[in-house]
Scaffold this motif. Sequence first.
Motif, PDB file in Angstrom:
ATOM      1  N   VAL A  32     -16.883  36.701  63.487  1.00 37.12           N
ATOM      2  CA  VAL A  32     -17.418  36.536  62.132  1.00 37.12           C
ATOM      3  C   VAL A  32     -17.594  35.065  61.795  1.00 37.12           C
ATOM      4  O   VAL A  32     -18.609  34.657  61.215  1.00 37.12           O
ATOM      5  N   GLY A  33     -16.604  34.235  62.160  1.00 41.01           N
ATOM      6  CA  GLY A  33     -16.718  32.805  61.887  1.00 41.01           C
ATOM      7  C   GLY A  33     -17.842  32.163  62.673  1.00 41.01           C
ATOM      8  O   GLY A  33     -18.586  31.325  62.144  1.00 41.01           O
ATOM      9  N   GLY A  34     -17.976  32.542  63.951  1.00 41.55           N
ATOM     10  CA  GLY A  34     -19.074  32.002  64.755  1.00 41.55           C
ATOM     11  C   GLY A  34     -20.421  32.431  64.219  1.00 41.55           C
ATOM     12  O   GLY A  34     -21.368  31.635  64.178  1.00 41.55           O
ATOM     13  N   TYR A  35     -20.516  33.688  63.798  1.00 48.19           N
ATOM     14  CA  TYR A  35     -21.769  34.157  63.194  1.00 48.19           C
ATOM     15  C   TYR A  35     -22.079  33.355  61.932  1.00 48.19           C
ATOM     16  O   TYR A  35     -23.221  32.910  61.731  1.00 48.19           O
ATOM     17  N   ALA A  36     -21.078  33.161  61.075  1.00 52.28           N
ATOM     18  CA  ALA A  36     -21.293  32.389  59.844  1.00 52.28           C
ATOM     19  C   ALA A  36     -21.774  30.975  60.170  1.00 52.28           C
ATOM     20  O   ALA A  36     -22.644  30.421  59.472  1.00 52.28           O
ATOM     21  N   LEU A  37     -21.233  30.401  61.235  1.00 50.53           N
ATOM     22  CA  LEU A  37     -21.648  29.047  61.632  1.00 50.53           C
ATOM     23  C   LEU A  37     -23.122  29.028  62.033  1.00 50.53           C
ATOM     24  O   LEU A  37     -23.853  28.086  61.692  1.00 50.53           O
ATOM     25  N   THR A  38     -23.585  30.057  62.742  1.00 47.50           N
ATOM     26  CA  THR A  38     -25.001  30.099  63.116  1.00 47.50           C
ATOM     27  C   THR A  38     -25.892  30.141  61.892  1.00 47.50           C
ATOM     28  O   THR A  38     -26.952  29.513  61.861  1.00 47.50           O
ATOM     29  N   ARG A  39     -25.467  30.881  60.878  1.00 48.52           N
ATOM     30  CA  ARG A  39     -26.280  30.959  59.666  1.00 48.52           C
ATOM     31  C   ARG A  39     -26.228  29.652  58.869  1.00 48.52           C
ATOM     32  O   ARG A  39     -27.208  29.274  58.228  1.00 48.52           O
ATOM     33  N   LEU A  40     -25.083  28.980  58.895  1.00 52.38           N
ATOM     34  CA  LEU A  40     -24.995  27.675  58.230  1.00 52.38           C
ATOM     35  C   LEU A  40     -25.910  26.664  58.906  1.00 52.38           C
ATOM     36  O   LEU A  40     -26.528  25.829  58.232  1.00 52.38           O
ATOM     37  N   VAL A  41     -25.986  26.722  60.236  1.00 49.32           N
ATOM     38  CA  VAL A  41     -26.916  25.839  60.954  1.00 49.32           C
ATOM     39  C   VAL A  41     -28.348  26.131  60.512  1.00 49.32           C
ATOM     40  O   VAL A  41     -29.139  25.212  60.264  1.00 49.32           O
ATOM     41  N   GLY A  42     -28.693  27.398  60.403  1.00 51.16           N
ATOM     42  CA  GLY A  42     -30.035  27.766  59.953  1.00 51.16           C
ATOM     43  C   GLY A  42     -30.335  27.257  58.555  1.00 51.16           C
ATOM     44  O   GLY A  42     -31.428  26.733  58.290  1.00 51.16           O
ATOM     45  N   LEU A  43     -29.365  27.380  57.647  1.00 51.21           N
ATOM     46  CA  LEU A  43     -29.562  26.905  56.274  1.00 51.21           C
ATOM     47  C   LEU A  43     -29.660  25.379  56.234  1.00 51.21           C
ATOM     48  O   LEU A  43     -30.444  24.823  55.457  1.00 51.21           O
ATOM     49  N   ALA A  44     -28.869  24.701  57.063  1.00 47.02           N
ATOM     50  CA  ALA A  44     -28.917  23.237  57.092  1.00 47.02           C
ATOM     51  C   ALA A  44     -30.270  22.742  57.585  1.00 47.02           C
ATOM     52  O   ALA A  44     -30.860  21.818  57.004  1.00 47.02           O
ATOM     53  N   VAL A  45     -30.783  23.349  58.648  1.00 46.60           N
ATOM     54  CA  VAL A  45     -32.095  22.949  59.170  1.00 46.60           C
ATOM     55  C   VAL A  45     -33.181  23.246  58.145  1.00 46.60           C
ATOM     56  O   VAL A  45     -34.103  22.446  57.945  1.00 46.60           O
ATOM     57  N   LEU A  46     -33.072  24.387  57.458  1.00 45.50           N
ATOM     58  CA  LEU A  46     -34.044  24.712  56.408  1.00 45.50           C
ATOM     59  C   LEU A  46     -33.987  23.681  55.281  1.00 45.50           C
ATOM     60  O   LEU A  46     -35.036  23.255  54.771  1.00 45.50           O
ATOM     61  N   ALA A  47     -32.782  23.264  54.892  1.00 44.31           N
ATOM     62  CA  ALA A  47     -32.644  22.263  53.826  1.00 44.31           C
ATOM     63  C   ALA A  47     -33.283  20.941  54.225  1.00 44.31           C
ATOM     64  O   ALA A  47     -33.971  20.294  53.419  1.00 44.31           O
ATOM     65  N   ILE A  48     -33.073  20.531  55.465  1.00 40.07           N
ATOM     66  CA  ILE A  48     -33.666  19.273  55.938  1.00 40.07           C
ATOM     67  C   ILE A  48     -35.187  19.382  55.966  1.00 40.07           C
ATOM     68  O   ILE A  48     -35.907  18.489  55.501  1.00 40.07           O
ATOM     69  N   ALA A  49     -35.689  20.496  56.518  1.00 35.66           N
ATOM     70  CA  ALA A  49     -37.137  20.685  56.590  1.00 35.66           C
ATOM     71  C   ALA A  49     -37.754  20.772  55.200  1.00 35.66           C
ATOM     72  O   ALA A  49     -38.856  20.258  54.954  1.00 35.66           O
ATOM     73  N   SER A  50     -37.044  21.397  54.267  1.00 29.53           N
ATOM     74  CA  SER A  50     -37.547  21.504  52.898  1.00 29.53           C
ATOM     75  C   SER A  50     -37.644  20.134  52.237  1.00 29.53           C
ATOM     76  O   SER A  50     -38.603  19.836  51.519  1.00 29.53           O
ATOM     77  N   ALA A  51     -36.633  19.299  52.487  1.00 28.75           N
ATOM     78  CA  ALA A  51     -36.650  17.955  51.913  1.00 28.75           C
ATOM     79  C   ALA A  51     -37.787  17.119  52.493  1.00 28.75           C
ATOM     80  O   ALA A  51     -38.450  16.365  51.779  1.00 28.75           O
ATOM     81  N   VAL A  52     -38.025  17.278  53.793  1.00 25.05           N
ATOM     82  CA  VAL A  52     -39.087  16.504  54.448  1.00 25.05           C
ATOM     83  C   VAL A  52     -40.466  16.937  53.954  1.00 25.05           C
ATOM     84  O   VAL A  52     -41.351  16.103  53.726  1.00 25.05           O
ATOM     85  N   THR A  53     -40.651  18.235  53.761  1.00 26.83           N
ATOM     86  CA  THR A  53     -41.965  18.766  53.369  1.00 26.83           C
ATOM     87  C   THR A  53     -42.117  18.918  51.860  1.00 26.83           C
ATOM     88  O   THR A  53     -43.164  19.348  51.391  1.00 26.83           O
ATOM     89  N   ASP A  54     -41.041  18.612  51.105  1.00 28.09           N
ATOM     90  CA  ASP A  54     -41.045  18.736  49.649  1.00 28.09           C
ATOM     91  C   ASP A  54     -41.313  20.182  49.219  1.00 28.09           C
ATOM     92  O   ASP A  54     -42.056  20.440  48.272  1.00 28.09           O
ATOM     93  N   GLU A  55     -40.702  21.129  49.917  1.00 28.19           N
ATOM     94  CA  GLU A  55     -40.803  22.549  49.585  1.00 28.19           C
ATOM     95  C   GLU A  55     -39.459  23.037  49.050  1.00 28.19           C
ATOM     96  O   GLU A  55     -38.420  22.420  49.265  1.00 28.19           O
ATOM     97  N   ASP A  56     -39.503  24.165  48.343  1.00 27.92           N
ATOM     98  CA  ASP A  56     -38.292  24.765  47.791  1.00 27.92           C
ATOM     99  C   ASP A  56     -37.795  25.833  48.760  1.00 27.92           C
ATOM    100  O   ASP A  56     -38.227  26.980  48.722  1.00 27.92           O
ATOM    101  N   GLY A  57     -36.865  25.449  49.640  1.00 31.71           N
ATOM    102  CA  GLY A  57     -36.363  26.380  50.642  1.00 31.71           C
ATOM    103  C   GLY A  57     -35.603  27.541  50.028  1.00 31.71           C
ATOM    104  O   GLY A  57     -35.704  28.680  50.494  1.00 31.71           O
ATOM    105  N   LEU A  58     -34.828  27.282  48.969  1.00 28.76           N
ATOM    106  CA  LEU A  58     -34.060  28.350  48.334  1.00 28.76           C
ATOM    107  C   LEU A  58     -34.978  29.416  47.752  1.00 28.76           C
ATOM    108  O   LEU A  58     -34.689  30.614  47.845  1.00 28.76           O
ATOM    109  N   HIS A  59     -36.098  28.979  47.192  1.00 29.64           N
ATOM    110  CA  HIS A  59     -37.067  29.939  46.649  1.00 29.64           C
ATOM    111  C   HIS A  59     -37.622  30.830  47.750  1.00 29.64           C
ATOM    112  O   HIS A  59     -37.862  32.027  47.531  1.00 29.64           O
ATOM    113  N   ARG A  60     -37.810  30.268  48.943  1.00 28.30           N
ATOM    114  CA  ARG A  60     -38.314  31.083  50.055  1.00 28.30           C
ATOM    115  C   ARG A  60     -37.300  32.132  50.475  1.00 28.30           C
ATOM    116  O   ARG A  60     -37.665  33.174  51.022  1.00 28.30           O
TER     117      ARG A  60
END
Length: 384
Positions: A32-60
């Motif tokens: 469960v912890g390892g799975y949660a870590l994979t999803r945190l990595v996904g959210l972190a990459v989405l946050a970085i990409a959203s900041a770079v592209t000026d998009e609202d990742g949370l809205h997506r």
Amino acid sequence: MSPQSPPALTGHSRTARLAGRFRALDPAVLAVGGYALTRLVGLAVLAIASAVTDEDGLHRLKGRWDSVWYVRIAENGYGYQSTLPNGDVHPDLAFFPLFPALERGLSAVLPLDAAGAGLLVSWTAGLAAAWGMYRCGAHAFGPRTGVLLALLWGVYPTAFVQSMAYTETLFTALAAWSLLAVLRGRWILAGVLCAAAGLTRPTAVALIAALGLTALAGLVRDRRLPARTLLGVLIAPLGWLGYVAYVGIRRDSATAYFEVQAAWGNSIDGGVALARFIGGLPWPAALGLCAALALLGLLVVLCVRQRQPLPLLVYTVGVVGVSLVGAAYFGSRPRLMMPAFGLLLPPAAALARLRARTAAPVLTGLALASAGYGAFTLLGPGPP
């Protein structure tokens, strides 16, 4: 005399000590912890990409595509339909009721709107799904394979959907725990969880079939059918049948549910639309898609050769089959197959035979690739 200082740890000894600490953890915690870590990595990459592209990742994650339909149902109930420019009508009755019901209930008792409640349901269900998958994998092939099964599900190519306010995690959690209940002989619990899955996604027909065929195999083998097994099998389809009946009563037609799905382009055509889609692609794309389908077929063969437990095998093959025989939007088919976690058991068992120092870089690379693909897809124009 002053005590001697402990010898400095080399890089190898530090790695060994860290590996020892991980091995000392409960395997369920690792899964469960390892799975949660994979999803945190996904959210972190989405946050970085959203900041770079000026998009609202949370809205997506909570405010586009199917998520909007679930929120509308949660807030207003059923009754809305959208008319497309070409005249097609999309009614909200195509969406099953359990997920929006949970959104409505949680938003009533927590300081969250329905969209935020949808993310809470999805993320919590993702953890429950990882735990259930671990238990299924451990039951069939040992704890190490169970842990890796949960981790591989977290790095599935379309795993970004597991972070969205979609039904995939809720359905998979219910399916995994229902299958585990069957494997442990707890048929009534299995039936209740299957009925709940039937209120979540139409794919529950694969889970219903898994329970039914497993019970039938037991009847043939033992020449008897225990009352609890029969009761579980009878309970299993009630959620799916109940919603189909509700749509029929609401629209005054016994076939209304299937008409609603057809209006969305989700009619069953046996794979004709898929073949036409492949035939209409440029040859490099068609060749790539055929290769992907061949890989899918190979995984199914490996599942059979692995001698997976009958309920898990029937469920996996059923989800894959349901995902391929419809005329639905083709880009969504990989995520429609995502609940078929049995497909990941052969690679999970293969990774389980490797040393941790070898498996870890593989999982890390898959996690980063999945996260990058997820960010690219979520910030793109089309639905997942």
